[in-house]
Design an enzyme around this catalytic site. Structure first.
Site, PDB file in Angstrom:
ATOM      1  N   ASP A  52      -0.235  -1.998   1.431  1.00  0.00           N
ATOM      2  CA  ASP A  52      -1.310  -2.534   0.582  1.00  0.00           C
ATOM      3  C   ASP A  52      -1.710  -1.568  -0.525  1.00  0.00           C
ATOM      4  O   ASP A  52      -2.031  -1.993  -1.634  1.00  0.00           O
ATOM      5  CB  ASP A  52      -2.548  -2.828   1.440  1.00  0.00           C
TER       6      ASP A  52
HETATM    7  N1  LIG Z   1      -8.169   4.144   5.445  1.00  0.00           N
HETATM    8  C1  LIG Z   1      -9.236   3.431   5.719  1.00  0.00           C
HETATM    9  O1  LIG Z   1     -10.332   3.953   5.766  1.00  0.00           O
HETATM   10  C2  LIG Z   1      -9.119   1.972   5.974  1.00  0.00           C
HETATM   11  C3  LIG Z   1     -10.144   1.347   6.653  1.00  0.00           C
HETATM   12  C4  LIG Z   1     -10.044  -0.014   6.901  1.00  0.00           C
HETATM   13  C5  LIG Z   1      -8.967  -0.735   6.446  1.00  0.00           C
HETATM   14  N2  LIG Z   1      -7.980  -0.129   5.787  1.00  0.00           N
HETATM   15  C6  LIG Z   1      -6.874  -0.917   5.254  1.00  0.00           C
HETATM   16  O2  LIG Z   1      -5.666  -0.443   5.749  1.00  0.00           O
HETATM   17  C7  LIG Z   1      -4.672  -0.629   4.735  1.00  0.00           C
HETATM   18  C8  LIG Z   1      -4.041   0.698   4.494  1.00  0.00           C
HETATM   19  O3  LIG Z   1      -2.939   0.552   3.644  1.00  0.00           O
HETATM   20  P1  LIG Z   1      -1.587   1.240   3.935  1.00  0.00           P
HETATM   21  O4  LIG Z   1      -0.769   0.987   2.736  1.00  0.00           O
HETATM   22  O5  LIG Z   1      -1.799   2.639   4.371  1.00  0.00           O
HETATM   23  O6  LIG Z   1      -1.021   0.507   5.220  1.00  0.00           O
HETATM   24  P2  LIG Z   1      -0.741  -1.063   5.395  1.00  0.00           P
HETATM   25  O7  LIG Z   1      -0.926  -1.809   4.155  1.00  0.00           O
HETATM   26  O8  LIG Z   1      -1.527  -1.476   6.589  1.00  0.00           O
HETATM   27  O9  LIG Z   1       0.796  -1.088   5.712  1.00  0.00           O
HETATM   28  C9  LIG Z   1       1.327  -0.292   6.706  1.00  0.00           C
HETATM   29  C10 LIG Z   1       2.814  -0.499   6.686  1.00  0.00           C
HETATM   30  O10 LIG Z   1       3.385   0.459   7.539  1.00  0.00           O
HETATM   31  C11 LIG Z   1       4.562  -0.104   8.066  1.00  0.00           C
HETATM   32  N3  LIG Z   1       4.846   0.526   9.353  1.00  0.00           N
HETATM   33  C12 LIG Z   1       4.263   0.297  10.532  1.00  0.00           C
HETATM   34  N4  LIG Z   1       4.818   1.055  11.481  1.00  0.00           N
HETATM   35  C13 LIG Z   1       5.774   1.779  10.885  1.00  0.00           C
HETATM   36  C14 LIG Z   1       6.711   2.733  11.351  1.00  0.00           C
HETATM   37  N5  LIG Z   1       6.758   3.113  12.645  1.00  0.00           N
HETATM   38  N6  LIG Z   1       7.557   3.281  10.455  1.00  0.00           N
HETATM   39  C15 LIG Z   1       7.528   2.903   9.165  1.00  0.00           C
HETATM   40  N7  LIG Z   1       6.665   1.996   8.686  1.00  0.00           N
HETATM   41  C16 LIG Z   1       5.792   1.437   9.546  1.00  0.00           C
HETATM   42  C17 LIG Z   1       4.282  -1.570   8.206  1.00  0.00           C
HETATM   43  O11 LIG Z   1       5.442  -2.299   7.848  1.00  0.00           O
HETATM   44  P3  LIG Z   1       6.547  -2.630   8.923  1.00  0.00           P
HETATM   45  O12 LIG Z   1       5.838  -3.279  10.047  1.00  0.00           O
HETATM   46  O13 LIG Z   1       7.490  -3.480   8.172  1.00  0.00           O
HETATM   47  O14 LIG Z   1       7.159  -1.315   9.304  1.00  0.00           O
HETATM   48  C18 LIG Z   1       3.205  -1.841   7.176  1.00  0.00           C
HETATM   49  O15 LIG Z   1       3.650  -2.612   6.087  1.00  0.00           O
HETATM   50  C19 LIG Z   1      -5.350  -1.152   3.498  1.00  0.00           C
HETATM   51  O16 LIG Z   1      -5.219  -2.544   3.417  1.00  0.00           O
HETATM   52  C20 LIG Z   1      -6.781  -0.789   3.756  1.00  0.00           C
HETATM   53  O17 LIG Z   1      -7.670  -1.669   3.114  1.00  0.00           O
HETATM   54  C21 LIG Z   1      -8.029   1.233   5.555  1.00  0.00           C
END
Ligand SMILES: NC(=O)c1ccc[n+]([C@@H]2O[C@H](COP(=O)([O-])OP(=O)(O)OC[C@H]3O[C@@H](n4cnc5c(N)ncnc54)[C@H](OP(=O)(O)O)[C@@H]3O)[C@@H](O)[C@H]2O)c1
Ligand SMILES: NC(=O)c1ccc[n+]([C@@H]2O[C@H](COP(=O)([O-])OP(=O)(O)OC[C@H]3O[C@@H](n4cnc5c(N)ncnc54)[C@H](OP(=O)(O)O)[C@@H]3O)[C@@H](O)[C@H]2O)c1
Lengths: 116, 481, 116, 481
Positions: free
Chosen positions: B408
């Site tokens: 994301d």
């Molecule tokens: N940081 C905060 O404070 C917080 C708080 C609340 C919400 N969030 C939300 O969390 C999200 C964070 O974004 P992000 O880009 O870090 O993560 P993300 O959008 O949640 O995507 C994580 C990606 O990691 C991949 N993944 C999972 N396990 C894996 C593995 N073992 N090896 C390689 N890839 C793996 C997944 O794809 P696959 O399954 O295809 O591998 C997934 O597409 C945002 O939408 C944000 O709004 C963050």
């Protein structure tokens, strides 16, 4: 208004304002340690727990509740501070290895940037 | 001599009603409490940069130790055996946990510590009620009500949050019919029960009912919220735990508690605000477990025929020709525990005179600053961790961007498509780099559940693998070159 | 320790800390208005002057001293705020004249920089 | 019912001793005071950037008005005729002064306002003493002592400072034999007199003596300090005035006074620190009217035969060929009242598509931010006012630097010569620009009293004239081109 309530309100307002000013300067890279540290600090309620447990004429129920509160609060205090420090210990200014040192922001050999 | 005249008498009476059942504190205790309060504020202040952060922790620890010792010297404190045993149990229980918990589990560990802190605050409120019950004044009873409500709901709420993060509880937002109605009704019932406690403090039944309702409300409040929103929720619970400690300060008329609690109250509040803003979601939105409306494009429409996939050998070849590389870590890096492998790649590239930076999105991962902690664990100097706003202007001069387990936070739809559910969330513009390599296991979406046009972009190459394995394979290939 | 003294000490310490945090962020270009504004705010002693003048059973000397204090403090309050505002009114974001607007940071016509 | 038992009684007694002679405040007054305290803090916070600064002033005004009105509603306040007349006199006296005082006289005007504020605080302390005298507790008497000491010394000290800035009093540091001894002895005597007041509050003689000593000490403290150090001194007196108001808050147990005073106390302190740092002098150094040791080069050695002088026509010709110009204003600009003429030159150059910036040194002029206020008066947009650290890196790309009435802040000796009396003071590096034009009336030194090698530099041209006349002449010549 009661004098204690009055002064407590002032203290609360000032501390909340101060907390806001101080915390919003914290660099985002330290937000997790920050959560963990404030968490530990708020376990200052251990002071209240001690005060309520210690009073000699309190009924047994109160002492038991207070003792559980002390245990719970101490877990928060000790765990919070230790974990925060453990995290922060990992933040290093620079790696000591000389090769990792030199490249820094820009590549040391003047080369044309190529793309892809 | 002094006469017991009306205004003086009134002041004395007030003192008796509000916290006056505690004897006045000795001066040295007051001064130590004052010093501790200042140390707490300094502690947060010093946490603002990594350079002074550990001094900050030390200041907090000194403040806490001084406050605890001073409290033991209060004249009315007697039951030392209880206090010391209870305290020791806490210390012994906490040390191993704090020292072994893996960095990927920090969010849930913080939630658990919260639960204990909040429980302590709530129990003290309960103990105060049972110690002085009917003798308490209205304002003290109101403060006890706040302390217990916030304390007990944070207790159960934090446990639920930790369970979701540890994936013991289902992480999906759990909704059931009339969910919001039930939650609000429970809150209403707790407030009413609390009011009854204030009005009829002598009634033996209302207080237990009040406590039960608060505990229940904590569960109902957090249960419906999705696992990905837990970090925001934890920051908010952080704030509640602080306010509960503050309320305790009002109850026992202790300024140090008020200050410590208020500092955490505003800190948790700001953090949850920052997270909401970085995700471009509203607070209410998070709290009611809603997902933002908006039409995501269909995955097949975007990806169909446009996905170019690579393997470790090809990635190594690309990196071999690169001068400036940016690595963008995401939640997947944490899941794969790939931080150390990433650190190895970083060192290897640096040894080969490649300029490597990390681009850290504020909500990458599952809690604010999550990536920084993980990468710091892998010994990556924090000078090389760049914030979103620092790295984005450089992106056009970057040869290769490696996205490891992020999704994301690098979705260009957020920037370009006003109809996207995450429209307006700031992103790291990896698509502007020369070549983008995305490491993830599949094309499945991230936290927001929407497809990512980046994967189909002209300059994007997908490397389908586990985040850690991918890093190790790339290193192996690079070392052959 | 007396409860009032205690709470006053806490309030003082928190306010001084808060003042420090807030003031050190003030941009240097606003330091003169800052001095003038804090000056006006510290004339909050007018509140004390009113309280001391107003009490009916106080001797005449006290009322006279209090009245002079009110006058002095009001000069500080009104003068301080007015002068601060007058200074700040002069801080303009941009001149409105279009010619002054366009050149901005860099000269609009692309010319070779020449020195001296 | 309530019994007059020992602890309660003791609390009542304490209340009576410390500020307890004031009836407890009604809740609405307390809440308004609380709101006013928050508004004051917000007011300083909003002053941090020009964008929100005026809102900040408004917040301060609202807080002040609310606090005054609430105070009028205190039940014990009676003598409305006195209060209103006294207040009105103050308002009427202040308005014309505040509206007509020229911007160049702001420092001395602030000093005068201070004097009044501090006088008010001191008089209230005196009034409290005469109203309650012997009935006051020790801690209240100590607070009155602090309030009076700080208030009275700030009163006379500020008047002396204003006199020096207005050049009614001699601006040179006035020293006489045993000067420091006399000052410290006077301070010691005041403290002893204050202690006697606390010990023998009933003695009619000590209080007047105490007041006289405090007033005298203010004069002795400021008199020996040179006129150029007055801004630092004023910031410090600012701090004292605030602390005096805070002490008053302790005396009459009013938290709003404590907060307002503490905010100013730390603000004045920080400002004087910033000034000392920008001048690279120590605090003690300023306070004891000492000039830093160090060997300045002889003026003749530097200037002899190396001074190139120009006239308005030549300056106009140079400006005609320039693309990037920096104007560095200094104290001379204020003396010559040249801000409007400078603004005209700025507009003219901008119309001719020259990029004009101002380089503002933090201690240019005679008070921090002095130049900003003057240039703002001349309608120069603050985006074009650059701080030292912003302009210095650009200096090598600047075609012409015009130094108008500045001297010490552009003295390259501070940077290059470790033996210079101002060594280590950061400067604006105009000597790195293509051409430097220095406008001043003669080769006489600036505030630090030392010669300036800049004037003899290869790329420096001196234009000997009054700052305002020079600007107007340059404009006239430029318009001919
Ligand atoms: N940081 C905060 O404070 C917080 C708080 C609340 C919400 N969030 C939300 O969390 C999200 C964070 O974004 P992000 O880009 O870090 O993560 P993300 O959008 O949640 O995507 C994580 C990606 O990691 C991949 N993944 C999972 N396990 C894996 C593995 N073992 N090896 C390689 N890839 C793996 C997944 O794809 P696959 O399954 O295809 O591998 C997934 O597409 C945002 O939408 C944000 O709004 C963050
Ligand atoms: N800003 C503060 O807060 C502050 C506080 C305390 C001390 N200071 C000190 O004040 C100094 C400020 O430096 P500065 O460079 O602004 O000033 P400066 O070094 O004091 O020099 C001012 C120059 O202006 C010239 N001048 C006077 N009247 C003039 C007129 N009518 N037209 C043209 N020129 C005139 C004088 O030379 P001629 O007589 O030859 O014309 C003099 O050399 C520093 O040393 C600083 O440490 C500043």
């Amino acid at each position: 208004m009661d004098a204690n309530l009055e002064s407590n309100l002032f203290v609360f307002a000032l501390a909340a304002f101060l907390g806001y000013e101080v915390v919003r300067r914290v660099s985002p890279q330290l937000h997790t340690p920050l959560m963990s540290l404030t968490n530990a600090i708020s376990a200052i309620s251990v002071v209240g727990a001690i005060a309520v447990t210690g009073v000699s004429h309190n009924p047994a129920l109160v002492v038991v509740l207070g003792s559980i509160a002390i245990t719970a609060a101490m877990i928060n205090v000790v765990g919070g501070f230790l974990m925060t420090d453990r995290m922060l210990k990992m933040f290093k200014k620079r790696t000591v290895k000389p090769p990792a040192h030199s490249p820094g922001q820009h590549s040391p050999q003047p080369q044309e940037p190529n793309r892809g | 001599m002094v006469d017991c005249s009306a205004p003086i008498f009134a002041a004395g009476l007030n003192t008796a009603l509000l916290g006056g059942h505690h004897a006045p504190m000795p001066s040295y205790v007051v001064l130590i409490y004052l010093a501790a309060a200042i140390l707490f504020a300094l502690s947060l202040k010093w946490l603002s940069t990594p350079r002074t952060a550990r001094v900050g922790v030390l200041a907090g620890e000194i403040g806490m130790a001084a406050a605890i010792i001073a409290t033991l010297f209060l004249p009315e404190v007697r039951h030392y055996q209880w206090i010391l045993v209870a305290g020791l149990v806490g210390v012994i229980a906490a040390i191993p946990v704090a020292l072994v918990v893996p960095m990927t589990a920090v969010p849930q560990q913080i939630a658990m510590f919260h639960a204990f802190g909040a429980l302590a605050a709530a129990l003290v409120g309960t103990a105060e009620y049972y110690a002085h019950g009917t003798a308490l004044g209205t304002s003290t009873l109101i403060a006890i009500g706040f302390e217990s409500l916030l304390g007990y709901l944070t207790f159960t709420g934090s446990i639920v949050a930790a369970g979701k993060l540890q994936e013991i509880l289902p992480t999906a937002p759990m909704s059931y019919p009339f969910q919001n109605f039930v939650s609000i009704a429970t809150l209403g019932a707790s407030v009413i029960a609390g009011a009854l406690v204030v009005l009829y403090p002598a009634n033996a039944l209302v207080f237990p009912i009040f406590v039960a309702l608060c505990l229940l409300f904590g569960v109902l409040l957090i249960m419906p919220i999705g696992g990905g929103d837990m970090p925001t929720v934890i920051a908010l619970l952080n704030s509640y735990a602080g306010l509960s400690a503050s309320a305790m300060g009002f109850v026992i008329n202790n300024k140090l508690l008020i200050i410590g609690g208020a500092l955490e109250g505003s800190s948790g509040f700001i953090l949850s605000m920052i997270m909401c803003k970085a995700m471009n979601r509203s607070f209410v939105n998070v709290l009611f477990g809603q997902v933002q409306a908006g039409k995501a494009q269909k995955a097949d429409d975007i990806y169909g025929g446009n996905i170019k996939s690579v393997n470790a050998e090809e990635v190594a070849a690309i990196l071999d020709g690169a001068i400036r590389v940016v690595i963008v870590p995401g939640y997947g890096l944490a899941v794969a525990q790939a931080q150390h492998a990433t650190g190895q790649l970083f060192n290897l590239l640096q040894e080969r005179s490649v300029d490597v930076q990390f681009g850290i999105h504020p909500v990458a991962g599952r809690m604010p600053g999550h990536m920084n902690v993980l990468l710091a664990e892998a010994d990556i100097p924090y000078d090389n961790l760049k914030e979103m706003d620092q790295i984005n202007p450089e992106m056009e001069n970057i040869d290769v961007a490696i996205v490891n387990g992020a999704n994301d936070v690098v979705n260009p739809d957020a920037r370009d498509n006003p109809n996207s559910p995450i429209a307006g969330m700031p992103i790291i513009n990896v698509d502007k780099a020369g070549t983008v390599i995305v490491i993830k296991r599949s094309l499945s979406p991230g936290f927001a559940g929407i497809p990512n046009p980046l994967f189909a972009a002209r300059n994007c190459l997908m490397y389908f693998a586990d985040g850690k394995k991918a890093m190790l394979d790339i290193i192996a290939e690079l070392e052959k070159l």
